[in-house]
Design a protein around this motif. Structure first.
Motif, short mmCIF file in Angstrom:
data_model
loop_
_atom_site.label_atom_id
_atom_site.label_comp_id
_atom_site.label_asym_id
_atom_site.label_seq_id
_atom_site.Cartn_x
_atom_site.Cartn_y
_atom_site.Cartn_z
N PRO A 1 -6.08 13.03 2.70
CA PRO A 1 -4.64 13.29 2.85
C PRO A 1 -4.03 13.79 1.54
N GLY A 2 -2.96 14.55 1.68
CA GLY A 2 -2.21 14.98 0.50
C GLY A 2 -1.29 13.87 0.06
N LEU B 1 -4.29 4.81 2.94
CA LEU B 1 -4.58 3.89 4.04
C LEU B 1 -3.32 3.39 4.75
N GLY B 2 -2.15 3.71 4.19
CA GLY B 2 -0.91 3.37 4.88
C GLY B 2 -0.36 1.99 4.59
N PHE B 3 -0.59 1.44 3.40
CA PHE B 3 0.05 0.18 3.04
C PHE B 3 0.34 0.15 1.55
N GLN B 4 1.24 -0.77 1.17
CA GLN B 4 1.72 -0.85 -0.20
C GLN B 4 0.92 -1.87 -1.01
N GLN C 1 -6.29 -6.29 5.88
CA GLN C 1 -5.55 -5.06 5.63
C GLN C 1 -6.49 -3.86 5.59
N LEU C 2 -7.58 -4.00 4.88
CA LEU C 2 -8.52 -2.90 4.72
C LEU C 2 -9.16 -2.51 6.06
N VAL C 3 -9.56 -3.51 6.83
CA VAL C 3 -10.19 -3.21 8.12
C VAL C 3 -9.20 -2.53 9.06
N LEU C 4 -8.00 -3.09 9.18
CA LEU C 4 -7.01 -2.50 10.09
C LEU C 4 -6.62 -1.09 9.65
N ALA C 5 -6.41 -0.89 8.36
CA ALA C 5 -6.06 0.44 7.86
C ALA C 5 -7.20 1.42 8.09
N SER C 6 -8.42 0.98 7.87
CA SER C 6 -9.57 1.85 8.09
C SER C 6 -9.69 2.24 9.56
N ARG D 1 -7.14 2.36 11.74
CA ARG D 1 -6.02 3.26 12.02
C ARG D 1 -6.29 4.68 11.54
N LYS D 2 -6.97 4.79 10.41
CA LYS D 2 -7.22 6.10 9.80
C LYS D 2 -8.53 6.73 10.28
#
Length: 166
Positions: A1-2, A40-43, A137-142, A144-145
Motif C-alpha cells: 500500500p501507499g 495493517l490498519g491499526f495504530q 491484532q496481528l492475526v486479525l489485521a493480516s 483483513r488484508k
C-alpha cells in the motif's frame, strides 16, 4: 500500500513558537511501527514509546544517542506506560565506544525509569512488533488484508524480518 508519513509539532515548539531541529536515527523504530500499523490498519498503542536505529536490511535495531534523556521524558509523561529501546547490552559494537561512565548513566536511567515504566529491550524488528502489537491484532489485521496462506514454520536461522513476518 501507499503511505503518507507526516509529523506533528512537539508541544514545546508550538507553545513558544520555537523551531526544533530533530535529527538522527532515533525515529527509525517508531516510523517502522507507524508504517506497519498503517499498512495493517491499526495504530501504535498510545501508551508505548520507542526509539532505535534499524541498522541492517535484516531489521537489527541498534542503540541511539541520548537514551537517558528519552527515558526521563517518558518517565515524566503520565500517558506513557511502556518504553521499547535498543538492547544496548547485546550490541557488542558499543564496547569500545562507551565509557564506563556512559554505561553507568544508561543503567541508572533504566533503573530510574523502571519505577513507573515497563521497559522492553529489543534486538530487532521482530522483538519490536511483539512489544507493540498483540498477537490478536496481528492475526486479525493480516486476515483483513489478505495476508494468509500455507503456514510456514519459523526456521532457526530465520532473520529478524522473516521472524516478524511469520
Amino acid at each position: 500500500p501507499g503511505l503518507e508519513v507526516s509529523a506533528v509539532n512537539l508541544g514545546a515548539a508550538s507553545w513558544d513558537k520555537r523551531e526544533l531541529s530533530i535529527s538522527g536515527f532515533s525515529a527509525d523504530a517508531p516510523v517502522f511501527l507507524a508504517m506497519l500499523g498503517a499498512a495493517l490498519g491499526f495504530q501504535i498503542p498510545p501508551d508505548l514509546l520507542c526509539t532505535g536505529h534499524i541498522a541492517s536490511p535484516d531489521g537489527d535495531i541498534r542503540m541511539v544517542g541520548a537514551l537517558p534523556a528519552k527515558l526521563a521524558a517518558a518517565f515524566h509523561e503520565p500517558s506513557i506506560k511502556r518504553f521499547a529501546y535498543p538492547d544496548f547490552m547485546s550490541d557488542r559494537s558499543l564496547d569500545s565506544m562507551l565509557t564506563p561512565d556512559e554505561v553507568l548513566e544508561v543503567r541508572s536511567a533504566l533503573a530510574e525509569a523502571k519505577r513507573s515504566l515497563s521497559l522492553y529491550p529489543v534486538k530487532d524488528v521482530a522483538d519490536l512488533v511483539q512489544v507493540a502489537f498483540s498477537r490478536e491484532q496481528l492475526v486479525l489485521a493480516s486476515l483483513r488484508k489478505g495476508y494468509f496462506g500455507e503456514a510456514t514454520p519459523i526456521r532457526k536461522t530465520a532473520s529478524p524480518k522473516e521472524r516478524a513476518a511469520t
